[in-house]
Design a protein around this motif. Structure first.
Motif, PDB file in Angstrom:
ATOM      1  N   PHE A   1       0.834  -1.202   0.000  1.00  0.00           N
ATOM      2  CA  PHE A   1       0.000   0.000   0.000  1.00  0.00           C
ATOM      3  C   PHE A   1       0.867   1.250   0.000  1.00  0.00           C
ATOM      4  CE2 PHE A   1      -2.095   3.302   2.549  1.00  0.00           C
ATOM      5  CZ  PHE A   1      -3.215   3.517   1.773  1.00  0.00           C
TER       6      PHE A   1
ATOM      7  N   GLU B   1       1.190   4.123  -2.978  1.00  0.00           N
ATOM      8  CA  GLU B   1       0.805   5.510  -2.702  1.00  0.00           C
ATOM      9  C   GLU B   1       1.985   6.449  -2.921  1.00  0.00           C
ATOM     10  OE1 GLU B   1      -2.320   6.638  -2.122  1.00  0.00           O
ATOM     11  OE2 GLU B   1      -2.836   4.556  -2.530  1.00  0.00           O
ATOM     12  N   PHE B   2       3.174   6.003  -2.512  1.00  0.00           N
ATOM     13  CA  PHE B   2       4.358   6.853  -2.675  1.00  0.00           C
ATOM     14  C   PHE B   2       4.599   7.181  -4.146  1.00  0.00           C
ATOM     15  CE2 PHE B   2       8.900   7.518  -3.374  1.00  0.00           C
ATOM     16  CZ  PHE B   2       9.161   8.528  -2.461  1.00  0.00           C
TER      17      PHE B   2
ATOM     18  N   ARG C   1       2.564   6.864  -6.699  1.00  0.00           N
ATOM     19  CA  ARG C   1       1.426   7.316  -7.487  1.00  0.00           C
ATOM     20  C   ARG C   1       1.076   8.778  -7.230  1.00  0.00           C
ATOM     21  NH1 ARG C   1      -4.169   4.200  -7.692  1.00  0.00           N
ATOM     22  NH2 ARG C   1      -4.071   4.758  -5.507  1.00  0.00           N
ATOM     23  N   ASN C   2       1.477   9.292  -6.071  1.00  0.00           N
ATOM     24  CA  ASN C   2       0.996  10.621  -5.696  1.00  0.00           C
ATOM     25  C   ASN C   2       1.984  11.742  -5.936  1.00  0.00           C
ATOM     26  OD1 ASN C   2      -1.656  10.079  -4.956  1.00  0.00           O
ATOM     27  ND2 ASN C   2      -0.963   9.158  -3.048  1.00  0.00           N
ATOM     28  N   MET C   3       3.022  11.462  -6.738  1.00  0.00           N
ATOM     29  CA  MET C   3       3.953  12.523  -7.085  1.00  0.00           C
ATOM     30  C   MET C   3       4.063  12.563  -8.598  1.00  0.00           C
ATOM     31  SD  MET C   3       7.338  12.444  -4.867  1.00  0.00           S
ATOM     32  CE  MET C   3       7.034  11.420  -3.466  1.00  0.00           C
ATOM     33  N   PRO C   4       4.110  13.769  -9.185  1.00  0.00           N
ATOM     34  CA  PRO C   4       4.278  13.835 -10.640  1.00  0.00           C
ATOM     35  C   PRO C   4       5.568  13.136 -11.052  1.00  0.00           C
ATOM     36  CG  PRO C   4       3.782  15.999  -9.752  1.00  0.00           C
ATOM     37  CD  PRO C   4       4.011  15.106  -8.584  1.00  0.00           C
TER      38      PRO C   4
ATOM     39  N   VAL D   1       8.598  15.340 -11.015  1.00  0.00           N
ATOM     40  CA  VAL D   1       9.165  15.581  -9.689  1.00  0.00           C
ATOM     41  C   VAL D   1       9.991  14.371  -9.249  1.00  0.00           C
ATOM     42  CG1 VAL D   1       8.601  15.984  -7.271  1.00  0.00           C
ATOM     43  CG2 VAL D   1       7.347  17.184  -9.046  1.00  0.00           C
TER      44      VAL D   1
END
Lengths: 243, 230
Positions: A66, A70-71, A73-76, A79
């Motif tokens: 999980f 999340e790590f 997937r949640n940053m462009p 970046v």
């Protein structure tokens, strides 16, 4: 439109002295394919591991899967590439950081690994969904036959799940190819990068981008066709595959 | 590791990062999502209409946009829009449209392809009986879509639409290639001016991560609520 069209530009020598402008674009295409291939291998391996972890009975493995997804997937993506390219060498111990900075072809390795890890989160979600879509009985039957957890995955769940998720994996593969264009920001001269520098040298904006566009469309067509054959080849009897 | 970390750089840059950068990012995301949704719904309706040519044009548009990298599309529009403006207004020189307009047009056109596929799935998820009933009530095609099909399709697809908007929010960082001052652009300008790449890029990563995380958590809750209602 008062724009000077010049389609002959592709056959004129480029200012780098590496042949014609066309050669420049083709070398970009090769680099795009190389980066995408390496990134896809990384994405497939790590993504499969994480995807399996998310379906294991172990709480710790679930939690790790999980957090991993999340790590990434949640940053462009841009970046993330900056983090690997500019930040990582600075926060590592001095010697390791220096070694990283002096690595030849650093943009290529950073792009391939960065894009690979970014895509691995997506592969993981797909695989998790694929395993989740299998009837519960499959895992139970396999366990009842006396298979260990590793064997259950190796012989029963994964061969089924991978076949089911082949179509979404195809689009993720195409996304990997497209995402290599982001590496232009860390100085990788892949197809988009070469088209951009061709535009800067020759001022023939639209010819350069048209050629790059056609090459991307061509790559897409080849991948889609190849995957359709693969899909038919590995189809599971009794399942609806495709249309 | 963090011994020579300078948090002061971040604090001093905060107003610039958020007033200049984040407001651009949020504006671009919101307007592109709305524009993309409207234009995308139109494409989805074209694709589902009985007219073959119309459907084919819409299909080609979607396939075309989805096979190109966003970075290339950004470059395309950046150079193309001034010429289209010139052609539309009949001016003698290419019209300069500015960074914001150019990136907004790019993202609306690009995202429409993705939003249209979501809306198409949404419209197809409505049972056949609904438009048939609307027809029986004497509603025209436009009224059926407007009052019966689209509101339900939109509602069913809301979580997916928001998820796509989160992706869009992250993708707007790619306007970096045009040296536009969006959130990442602002962070990168400060980073290069002050030679503080580590602090600024880490901070940018944390901000993007936090916003996306909160938003996707919201989507999960929304999904749970919609699932109960159905």
């Amino acid at each position: 439109m008062n724009y000077n069209w010049n389609w002959g530009i592709f056959f004129q020598p480029n200012p780098m002295g590496t042949g014609t402008y066309l050669d420049m674009l083709l070398s970009g295409l090769v680099l795009t394919l190389k980066t995408a291939a390496l990134a896809w291998i990384i994405a497939l391996i790590t993504g499969s591991l994480v995807g399996v972890m998310r379906t294991l009975p172990s709480r710790g493995a679930n939690w790790f899967g999980f957090a991993y997804v999340e790590f990434f997937r949640n940053m462009p993506l841009l970046v993330q590439l900056f983090l690997w390219f500019f930040v990582l060498p600075e926060i590592l111990p001095r010697a390791a950081g220096l070694w990283l900075k002096q690595l030849p072809n650093a943009p290529f390795w950073t792009a391939a690994i960065g894009i690979g890890l970014f895509m691995s989160a997506r592969v993981a979600i797909q695989l998790q969904a694929g395993i989740g879509s299998l009837p519960r009985g499959q895992r139970m039957a396999a366990t009842a036959l006396g298979l260990t957890t590793v064997q259950v995955y190796r012989y029963v769940l994964l061969p089924m799940a991978f076949r089911i998720i082949l179509p979404p994996l195809t689009s993720e593969f195409l996304n990997t190819i497209k995402n290599t264009a982001v590496a232009i920001t860390i100085g990788l001269l892949e197809l988009t990068g070469e088209a951009r520098s061709m535009q800067e040298f020759s001022f023939q904006v639209f010819e350069a981008f048209t050629a790059a566009t056609l090459l991307y469309l061509l790559v897409n067509a080849v991948v889609v066709t190849a995957m359709r054959f693969l899909e038919r080849w590995v189809a599971i009897p009794g399942y609806i595959t495709g249309k | 590791m963090f011994s020579n970390f300078d948090f002061g750089v971040i604090i001093r840059a905060l107003p610039y990062l958020f007033y200049e950068g984040m407001s651009f990012t949020v504006m671009l995301t919101t307007l592109s999502a709305l524009g993309g949704l409207i234009f995308g719904t139109a494409i989805a309706l074209m694709r589902l209409s009985g007219l073959k040519t119309l459907g084919r044009i819409a299909g080609l548009y979607v396939d075309f946009m989805r096979s190109l990298p966003l970075v290339l599309v950004i470059f395309w529009f950046y150079f193309l829009v001034p010429y289209i403006g010139q052609w539309l207004t009949g001016a003698s020189r290419p019209i300069s449209v500015g960074a914001f307009a150019s990136s907004l047009i790019t993202f609306i056109m690009f995202e429409a392809a993705y939003f249209s596929e979501i809306m198409r799935a949404g419209i197809q998820s409505i049972s056949r009986g609904q438009p048939a009933a609307a027809n029986a009530l004497g509603l025209t095609y436009a009224q059926t879509m407007r009052y019966v099909v689209l509101p339900q399709a939109f509602r069913n697809m809301l979580p997916v639409l928001i998820t796509q908007t989160i992706v869009l929010f992250q993708d707007t960082s790619l306007v970096y290639v045009l040296s536009i001052t969006d959130f990442l652009g602002a962070a990168s300008k400060v980073a290069q001016r002050d030679g503080r790449l580590v602090e600024m890029y880490l901070f940018a990563a944390i901000v993007y991560f936090t916003i996306s995380c909160i938003a996707s958590f919201g989507v999960r809750r929304l999904q749970a609520r919609i699932a109960i209602l159905r």
